[in-house]
Motif scaffolding. Structure first.
Motif, mmCIF file in Angstrom:
data_model
loop_
_atom_site.group_PDB
_atom_site.id
_atom_site.type_symbol
_atom_site.label_atom_id
_atom_site.label_comp_id
_atom_site.label_asym_id
_atom_site.label_seq_id
_atom_site.Cartn_x
_atom_site.Cartn_y
_atom_site.Cartn_z
ATOM 1 N N ILE A 47 0.807 -1.376 0.263
ATOM 2 C CA ILE A 47 -0.337 0.068 -0.317
ATOM 3 C C ILE A 47 0.949 1.387 0.516
ATOM 4 O O ILE A 47 1.652 1.214 0.713
ATOM 5 C CB ILE A 47 -0.841 -0.055 1.713
ATOM 6 C CG1 ILE A 47 -1.585 -1.093 0.831
ATOM 7 C CG2 ILE A 47 -1.675 1.442 1.371
ATOM 8 C CD1 ILE A 47 -2.556 -1.148 2.474
ATOM 9 N N ARG A 48 0.748 2.258 -1.134
ATOM 10 C CA ARG A 48 1.361 3.694 -1.522
ATOM 11 C C ARG A 48 0.808 4.242 0.019
ATOM 12 O O ARG A 48 -0.997 5.284 -0.401
ATOM 13 C CB ARG A 48 1.477 3.757 -2.120
ATOM 14 C CG ARG A 48 2.536 2.415 -3.456
ATOM 15 C CD ARG A 48 3.778 2.485 -2.180
ATOM 16 N NE ARG A 48 4.189 1.233 -1.857
ATOM 17 C CZ ARG A 48 5.146 1.137 -1.552
ATOM 18 N NH1 ARG A 48 6.100 1.904 -1.604
ATOM 19 N NH2 ARG A 48 4.797 0.301 -0.547
ATOM 20 N N TRP A 49 1.036 5.364 0.405
ATOM 21 C CA TRP A 49 1.512 6.303 0.972
ATOM 22 C C TRP A 49 1.578 7.959 0.720
ATOM 23 O O TRP A 49 3.246 7.883 0.842
ATOM 24 C CB TRP A 49 0.517 6.172 2.197
ATOM 25 C CG TRP A 49 -0.224 7.268 3.192
ATOM 26 C CD1 TRP A 49 0.319 8.426 3.484
ATOM 27 C CD2 TRP A 49 -0.913 7.722 3.312
ATOM 28 N NE1 TRP A 49 -0.368 9.181 4.381
ATOM 29 C CE2 TRP A 49 -1.565 8.559 3.945
ATOM 30 C CE3 TRP A 49 -2.199 6.680 3.255
ATOM 31 C CZ2 TRP A 49 -2.381 9.022 4.689
ATOM 32 C CZ3 TRP A 49 -3.984 6.802 3.566
ATOM 33 C CH2 TRP A 49 -3.932 7.817 4.831
ATOM 34 N N ASP A 50 1.244 8.495 0.484
ATOM 35 C CA ASP A 50 2.079 9.747 0.244
ATOM 36 C C ASP A 50 2.243 10.889 1.155
ATOM 37 O O ASP A 50 1.419 11.645 1.610
ATOM 38 C CB ASP A 50 1.798 10.752 -1.414
ATOM 39 C CG ASP A 50 2.028 12.063 -1.724
ATOM 40 O OD1 ASP A 50 3.497 12.201 -1.994
ATOM 41 O OD2 ASP A 50 2.008 13.125 -2.691
ATOM 42 N N ARG A 51 3.903 10.985 1.191
ATOM 43 C CA ARG A 51 4.211 11.807 2.601
ATOM 44 C C ARG A 51 5.268 12.736 1.728
ATOM 45 O O ARG A 51 5.719 13.735 2.406
ATOM 46 C CB ARG A 51 5.038 11.135 3.359
ATOM 47 C CG ARG A 51 4.407 9.900 3.785
ATOM 48 C CD ARG A 51 5.160 9.105 5.180
ATOM 49 N NE ARG A 51 4.361 8.155 5.514
ATOM 50 C CZ ARG A 51 3.946 6.878 5.485
ATOM 51 N NH1 ARG A 51 5.045 6.469 4.275
ATOM 52 N NH2 ARG A 51 3.600 5.709 5.995
ATOM 53 N N GLY A 52 5.174 12.994 1.021
ATOM 54 C CA GLY A 52 6.070 14.529 0.265
ATOM 55 C C GLY A 52 7.314 13.871 -0.858
ATOM 56 O O GLY A 52 7.643 12.550 -0.774
ATOM 57 N N PRO A 53 8.126 14.440 -1.489
ATOM 58 C CA PRO A 53 9.088 13.411 -2.309
ATOM 59 C C PRO A 53 10.256 13.463 -0.865
ATOM 60 O O PRO A 53 11.138 12.941 -1.860
ATOM 61 C CB PRO A 53 9.412 15.500 -2.771
ATOM 62 C CG PRO A 53 8.799 16.718 -2.160
ATOM 63 C CD PRO A 53 8.195 15.670 -1.418
ATOM 64 N N HIS A 389 8.338 17.680 9.782
ATOM 65 C CA HIS A 389 7.521 18.462 8.481
ATOM 66 C C HIS A 389 8.567 17.186 7.349
ATOM 67 O O HIS A 389 9.838 16.748 7.738
ATOM 68 C CB HIS A 389 7.779 19.384 8.399
ATOM 69 C CG HIS A 389 7.529 20.706 9.133
ATOM 70 N ND1 HIS A 389 5.626 20.791 9.107
ATOM 71 C CD2 HIS A 389 7.140 21.208 10.987
ATOM 72 C CE1 HIS A 389 5.323 21.545 10.137
ATOM 73 N NE2 HIS A 389 7.050 21.710 10.534
ATOM 74 N N GLY A 390 7.846 17.565 6.340
ATOM 75 C CA GLY A 390 7.766 16.744 4.960
ATOM 76 C C GLY A 390 9.193 17.873 4.161
ATOM 77 O O GLY A 390 9.427 17.249 2.405
ATOM 78 N N ASP A 422 12.298 16.023 8.150
ATOM 79 C CA ASP A 422 12.449 15.031 8.580
ATOM 80 C C ASP A 422 13.520 14.544 9.472
ATOM 81 O O ASP A 422 13.912 13.002 9.167
ATOM 82 C CB ASP A 422 11.348 13.816 7.680
ATOM 83 C CG ASP A 422 11.135 12.825 8.536
ATOM 84 O OD1 ASP A 422 9.876 12.759 9.614
ATOM 85 O OD2 ASP A 422 11.048 11.200 8.134
ATOM 86 N N THR A 423 13.906 15.181 9.627
ATOM 87 C CA THR A 423 15.715 14.384 9.963
ATOM 88 C C THR A 423 16.307 15.635 11.919
ATOM 89 O O THR A 423 15.148 16.535 11.776
ATOM 90 C CB THR A 423 16.647 14.524 9.591
ATOM 91 O OG1 THR A 423 17.541 13.531 9.958
ATOM 92 C CG2 THR A 423 16.714 16.574 8.474
ATOM 93 N N SER A 424 16.656 15.276 12.371
ATOM 94 C CA SER A 424 17.632 15.724 13.431
ATOM 95 C C SER A 424 18.768 16.158 13.080
ATOM 96 O O SER A 424 19.871 15.964 12.493
ATOM 97 C CB SER A 424 17.733 15.075 14.997
ATOM 98 O OG SER A 424 18.491 14.276 14.561
#
Length: 472
Positions: A47-53, A389-390, A422-424
């Motif tokens: 299943i695919r889910w678009d979270r951004g590039p 954030h994405g 999406d990182t620190s």
């Protein structure tokens, strides 16, 4: 041989069990549950889910490389493991709740061992025939026909187990990419090793050990007694109605005709008429088998049924049993439901109030402070900024304190830094007090670091302290 003076073995050799095919409402329910659970297991990684590039597009993914857990729109970071702990506690309470209300329904309907064993038995029955045919094949010599049937069955089992192991590893990497790598032999050895281990264990547990896993390896049969009480509903035999048992033509007063249908359909190979047993997984197939026989001989259904021990006295006297809802809604189950709901509400609340930006501050205390050439006192801090954030975000760092303190960032003259999506990001920060400022000469000065997302205006803070010369 063992004599009277020799210790008896505590191991009982496995007796082959060949469950007969049965139809009925509980068997149909098990078919539906098996289809739904297997469908969820095998299809979810695709299943695919678009979270951004900049983020993975797999709906459910345990990303060990980046230490993330993605579940559709939810993303769990390593420091948010309390969500996973809360879900595990909810799963445990849910298991307690269902066991207290309906016995071992988890074991009988949704346990992976039960689901895959059901699937393997279905394949076995399709290839080798129903119970009597399988018994004859078991006792037959190893001729060409037996080898052909056994090899066909084992090959189908192997295909199922390979798919099972493959589906599992797809939860830990992008499924289409990993599938292509597995086929072209470009995948990491860990992936092949995981598939091999799961293939072997599923093949052995579902194909050969079956009920042995439930009896000897699983701890739940030994724990379930603590979860049940006389009001718990579980599969049982109405002996006051069925006894004395005998064939239909015999002059007996009981409804049980001793046809052994309940035994022949049991995947655990037990006789429910002997009373409650640790081996019983409450699959209720014996209810379907007995109801079918009762219909044929013109007797009422329910000789074997979901019963509560507390109703036995009333039923023996010919009175009606308590309504099912009174067995399910009682103090124990209400407490379990309340605790389960409370934890679930807490997790949902924490999920919706969590911030999209965070910072943690770690003072560098070796040395505690540094004296600069102009007499100023400097403290060093490692500030970790999290951008959930994405997309990349600009973060502005500042501090507040009752005393005069100056802030600077290593590697830049600005107080604004870009944190990737999406990182620190770990940033070294310098806080300085001039020699004439009070903070330079006192042991401790409280301060608060602030970070602001310049795009959304969202802010977060972390409290720490500044150490001056008096700390020497």
């Amino acid at each position: 041989m063992s004599g009277p003076d020799q210790p008896q073995s505590l191991y009982a050799a496995q007796e082959p069990i060949f469950p007969r095919r049965v139809s009925g409402k509980f068997r149909n329910l098990k078919w539906w549950i098996m289809g739904i659970t297997l469908g969820i297991y095998y299809l979810t990684p695709w299943i695919r889910w678009d979270r951004g590039p900049n983020l993975p597009d797999q709906a459910v993914l345990v990303d060990l490389a980046w230490r993330r857990f993605y579940f559709f729109w939810i993303e769990i970071w390593p420091h948010e493991f309390y969500f996973v702990a809360g879900l595990l506690i909810m799963a445990g309470l849910g298991l307690f709740l269902f066991t207290s209300a309906l016995g071992r329904v988890w074991c009988g309907y949704t346990c992976p061992q039960t689901v895959w064993t059901d699937l393997f038995i279905l394949v076995e029955r399709w290839i080798e025939g129903d119970r009597n045919a399988r018994v004859r094949l078991w006792n037959a010599k190893w001729d060409a026909r037996k080898w052909r049937l056994r090899m066909t069955k084992w090959i189908v089992w192997l295909l199922i187990t390979v798919a099972t192991g493959g589906a599992w590893v797809f939860y830990f990497a992008d499924a289409p990419t990993l599938a292509k790598q597995l086929v072209t032999f470009d995948a990491h050895p860990v992936a092949y090793g995981s598939v091999a281990v799961l293939t072997a264990t599923t093949f052995i547990f579902g194909g050969f050990m079956r009920e042995q896993v439930c009896i000897y390896m699983c701890p739940w049969p030994r724990i379930q007694a603590a979860m049940m009480d006389p009001d718990s509903l579980t599969v049982a035999y109405r002996d006051w109605r069925g006894e004395p048992r005998g064939k239909k033509h015999e002059n007996t007063t009981g409804d049980c005709i001793d046809c052994m249908a309940c035994v022949n359909v049991c995947p655990m190979g037990i006789d429910i008429r002997d009373g409650q047993q640790m081996e019983c997984i409450t699959c209720a197939l014996c209810i379907d088998a007995c109801d079918e026989v009762m219909d044929r001989i013109g007797k009422p259904r329910g000789l074997i049924d979901y019963l509560a021990l507390s109703d036995e006295t009333a039923e023996r006297e010919g009175k009606s049993a308590k309504p099912i809802w009174q067995h399910i809604l009682r103090t124990r189950t209400i407490i379990y439901t309340a605790l389960w709901s409370l934890i679930g509400f807490g997790l949902v609340f924490a999920l919706f109030i969590r911030a999209d930006i965070e910072l943690t501050v770690s003072p560098v205390r070796n040395p505690t402070f540094v004296t600069l050439s102009d007499g100023s006192i400097r403290n060093i801090y490692d500030v970790r900024l999290r951008n959930k954030h994405g997309e990349d975000r600009e973060f502005h760092l500042s501090l507040t304190s009752e005393e005069a303190l100056r802030i600077g960032l290593e590697g830049t003259n600005r107080l604004t830094i870009t944190v990737p999506a999406d990182t620190s990001f770990l940033q070294r920060v310098y806080v300085t007090a001039r020699s004439q400022d009070p903070a330079a000469s006192v042991a401790r000065t409280d301060l608060r670091f602030w970070v602001e997302d310049l795009e959304s205006g969202e802010r977060a803070y972390n409290d720490t302290s500044f150490n001056g010369k008096a700390r020497q």
